[in-house]
Design a protein around this motif. Structure first.
Motif, mmCIF file in Angstrom:
data_model
loop_
_atom_site.group_PDB
_atom_site.id
_atom_site.type_symbol
_atom_site.label_atom_id
_atom_site.label_comp_id
_atom_site.label_asym_id
_atom_site.label_seq_id
_atom_site.Cartn_x
_atom_site.Cartn_y
_atom_site.Cartn_z
ATOM 1 N N GLY A 12 21.681 41.326 35.531
ATOM 2 C CA GLY A 12 22.134 40.025 35.082
ATOM 3 C C GLY A 12 22.821 39.257 36.186
ATOM 4 N N PRO A 13 23.109 37.964 35.909
ATOM 5 C CA PRO A 13 23.716 37.131 36.956
ATOM 6 C C PRO A 13 25.052 37.680 37.450
ATOM 7 N N ASP A 14 25.881 38.174 36.520
ATOM 8 C CA ASP A 14 27.182 38.684 36.945
ATOM 9 C C ASP A 14 27.030 39.910 37.833
ATOM 10 N N GLU A 15 26.122 40.790 37.451
ATOM 11 C CA GLU A 15 25.908 41.988 38.270
ATOM 12 C C GLU A 15 25.353 41.595 39.637
ATOM 13 N N GLN A 16 24.446 40.625 39.623
ATOM 14 C CA GLN A 16 23.895 40.149 40.888
ATOM 15 C C GLN A 16 24.989 39.582 41.787
ATOM 16 N N PHE A 17 25.852 38.777 41.165
ATOM 17 C CA PHE A 17 26.893 38.146 41.976
ATOM 18 C C PHE A 17 27.896 39.191 42.459
ATOM 19 N N ALA A 18 28.224 40.154 41.595
ATOM 20 C CA ALA A 18 29.160 41.202 42.013
ATOM 21 C C ALA A 18 28.589 41.973 43.207
ATOM 22 N N ALA A 19 27.298 42.244 43.157
ATOM 23 C CA ALA A 19 26.664 42.933 44.292
ATOM 24 C C ALA A 19 26.689 42.057 45.533
ATOM 25 N N PHE A 20 26.424 40.769 45.324
ATOM 26 C CA PHE A 20 26.473 39.834 46.448
ATOM 27 C C PHE A 20 27.876 39.800 47.055
ATOM 28 N N MET A 21 28.872 39.787 46.181
ATOM 29 C CA MET A 21 30.255 39.739 46.674
ATOM 30 C C MET A 21 30.604 40.969 47.498
ATOM 31 N N SER A 22 30.215 42.124 46.973
ATOM 32 C CA SER A 22 30.578 43.339 47.698
ATOM 33 C C SER A 22 29.900 43.391 49.063
ATOM 34 N N ALA A 23 28.744 42.731 49.169
ATOM 35 C CA ALA A 23 28.029 42.747 50.450
ATOM 36 C C ALA A 23 28.479 41.644 51.390
ATOM 37 N N SER A 24 28.997 40.547 50.841
ATOM 38 C CA SER A 24 29.220 39.364 51.668
ATOM 39 C C SER A 24 30.670 38.937 51.817
ATOM 40 N N ALA A 25 31.538 39.384 50.910
ATOM 41 C CA ALA A 25 32.917 38.876 50.926
ATOM 42 C C ALA A 25 33.613 39.184 52.246
ATOM 43 N N HIS A 26 33.364 40.377 52.783
ATOM 44 C CA HIS A 26 34.018 40.736 54.042
ATOM 45 C C HIS A 26 33.585 39.797 55.165
ATOM 46 N N ARG A 27 32.268 39.554 55.241
ATOM 47 C CA ARG A 27 31.768 38.695 56.321
ATOM 48 C C ARG A 27 32.325 37.282 56.184
ATOM 49 N N LEU A 28 32.347 36.791 54.934
ATOM 50 C CA LEU A 28 32.872 35.438 54.716
ATOM 51 C C LEU A 28 34.351 35.369 55.083
ATOM 52 N N TYR A 29 35.072 36.413 54.717
ATOM 53 C CA TYR A 29 36.502 36.422 54.998
ATOM 54 C C TYR A 29 36.754 36.419 56.507
ATOM 55 N N ARG A 30 35.929 37.144 57.232
ATOM 56 C CA ARG A 30 36.127 37.197 58.687
ATOM 57 C C ARG A 30 35.816 35.854 59.337
ATOM 58 N N VAL A 31 34.805 35.179 58.810
ATOM 59 C CA VAL A 31 34.533 33.820 59.301
ATOM 60 C C VAL A 31 35.728 32.913 58.985
ATOM 61 N N ALA A 32 36.229 33.028 57.764
ATOM 62 C CA ALA A 32 37.376 32.201 57.368
ATOM 63 C C ALA A 32 38.580 32.498 58.253
ATOM 64 N N TYR A 33 38.757 33.758 58.591
ATOM 65 C CA TYR A 33 39.895 34.110 59.434
ATOM 66 C C TYR A 33 39.760 33.487 60.819
ATOM 67 N N LEU A 34 38.538 33.522 61.369
ATOM 68 C CA LEU A 34 38.347 32.927 62.693
ATOM 69 C C LEU A 34 38.531 31.413 62.653
ATOM 70 N N LEU A 35 38.231 30.815 61.521
ATOM 71 C CA LEU A 35 38.403 29.368 61.405
ATOM 72 C C LEU A 35 39.874 28.989 61.250
#
Lengths: 176, 277
Positions: free
Chosen positions: A8-31
């Motif tokens: 389902g969409p929530d499961e998909q998004f949760a999987a997306f988050m677990s895979a991408s949140a770290h990378r996004l956070y590191r970009v945000a930190y550099l910004l």
């Protein structure tokens, strides 16, 4: 990141988050070079991505979230420029690790040098050298002309080159 | 000697080991609120003329009318346990709430003295700030004690306590009289907490409305039979938001950690989060 088809969409998004949140956070930190702001920025980007999740046609949630994050940072910065923002805390830094002292000094110099760049220059540097985007992709993400990215990129490298803490950085850039 | 490849490498090293604390549950909760914000803004804009007329009617001199305002609701706050959320907001989104903070170290005539605290919390109860001053409840204290707080939007919130259960509090401002919102605070017997949101300048720092900029405000408390039990025109301006967390987290609850760091003095409010496009 492609979305799995079988959940389902929530499961998909949760999987997306677990895979991408770290990378996004590191970009945000550099910004931002501020752990708290980076977390807030990451969360807001993810909230918007979640809201738009059913509409992300090509399924590339990471590119969508990354673009939102970079643009939120631009909007956020404009807003902060219009208000006083007192703080009694220095920006958080990562804890000292086992790296040699020279490496730590180099990192600190880089952080200080990046802070001297303008918001757009720093964003372009992060897009080009951390996210490995092309100049055209950077322009698309930022919603600006290619020439704007090129000029900001050139200015940023010029500033880094003459920065006292990084006087020799990118010296080989022209010959690379 | 450095190259752009070294720059790349240093950017990677700079962020090694960094991890966000963002959770899916938190993102989903925020997204839910964000979905409602758009339609609510449209609805409020459409209803604004009617609300303005209704407010003017309610503020006319004459028989006291219930003050318009959100409905309070008892809730279990993760930082302080049982609390009363007023529904009033301060700044962009912080909710005004009240909770009991018994202090076993403060005793009067051998009995522990209960204190009622105002506090601000974001809607998801992830952030929490205590307000000052603390409202000390003396059993049988029939004179209302009132604190003023700027609402962050140019208005004023008056809140206070009176030592009577189920009291009715009338507030007279500029010849108009309205009924303040009242409620009991969970765990605090025989005490009524009241609050009202209004326009006008804050009280003087001393709490004495003597300056020309101050507005005379009279608070009159009545008991359940309608008899006047006490009144006051003294109100104390809230002098800030405590930077420390609540001293007594509920039993079994983990220490919430430090509250949001703010400067003492005039109440300040955290910068708004990035608004949706």
């Amino acid at each position: 990141m492609r979305r799995p088809e079988s959940s389902g969409p929530d499961e998909q998004f949760a999987a997306f988050m677990s895979a991408s949140a770290h990378r996004l956070y590191r970009v945000a930190y550099l910004l931002t070079y501020d752990a708290g702001q980076a977390e807030e920025l990451t969360q807001n980007a993810l909230v918007r991505t979640y809201t738009a999740w059913p509409r992300i046609v090509d399924g590339d949630g990471y590119a969508y979230a990354r673009r939102i994050l970079v643009n939120l940072h631009s909007d956020w910065w404009r807003r902060l420029l219009r208000r006083e923002r007192p703080t009694d805390r220095l920006p958080e830094r990562r804890a000292a690790g086992p790296d040699p002292a020279d490496a730590a000094v180099a990192r600190t110099s880089l952080a200080e040098a990046l802070r001297q760049l303008t918001r757009r220059e720093r964003t372009v540097i992060v897009c080009r050298y951390y996210l490995d985007l092309t100049e055209q992709q950077t322009a698309d993400d930022l919603g600006v002309a290619l020439g704007t990215v090129k000029s900001a990129h050139a200015r940023a490298l010029r500033k880094l080159r003459v920065d006292p803490g990084l006087s020799t950085v990118v010296e080989k850039q022209e010959t690379a | 000697m450095y190259t752009v490849d070294d720059l790349r490498q240093q950017l990677v090293e700079e962020t090694e080991g960094l991890a966000p604390r963002v959770t899916f549950a938190r993102v989903k909760a925020r997204a839910g609120r964000r979905r409602w914000r758009g339609p609510l803004t449209v609805a409020v804009a459409a209803l604004a003329p009617a609300l303005a007329v209704g407010t003017l009617v309610a503020m006319q001199p004459g028989a006291p009318r219930p003050a318009p305002g959100p409905t309070p609701s008892p809730t279990a706050h993760p930082f302080v346990g049982p609390a009363l959320v007023t529904g009033l907001t301060v700044g962009d989104e912080e909710l005004l709430l009240f909770h009991r903070a018994p202090d076993p170290n403060i005793r009067i005539d051998g009995e522990s003295r209960a204190e009622l605290r105002g506090a601000l919390s974001d809607p998801s109860h992830e952030r929490f700030r205590e307000l000052r001053p603390v409202l000390v409840i003396l059993p049988g204290s029939l004179t209302p004690r009132v604190v003023e707080l700027p609402d962050g939007r140019g208005g004023v919130i008056d809140y206070g306590v009176v030592g009577v259960a189920d009291a009715r509090v009338e507030v007279a401002v500029d010849g108009r009289t309205v009924i303040a919102n009242t409620a009991r605070v969970p765990g605090v017997p025989d005490v009524t907490v009241f609050w009202i949101s209004r326009d006008g300048p804050l009280a003087e720092p001393t709490g004495v409305p003597s300056g020309p900029a101050s507005t005379a405000v009279l608070f009159t408390a009545r008991d359940a039979s309608g008899a006047v039990v006490g009144s006051t025109d003294q109100r104390q301006r809230g002098d800030g938001i405590q930077a420390s967390p609540p001293p007594y987290p509920p039993d079994g609850e983990p220490d919430p950690g430090p509250a949001i760091s703010v400067s003492p003095g005039t109440p300040t409010f955290r910068p708004p989060t990035v608004s949706p496009s």
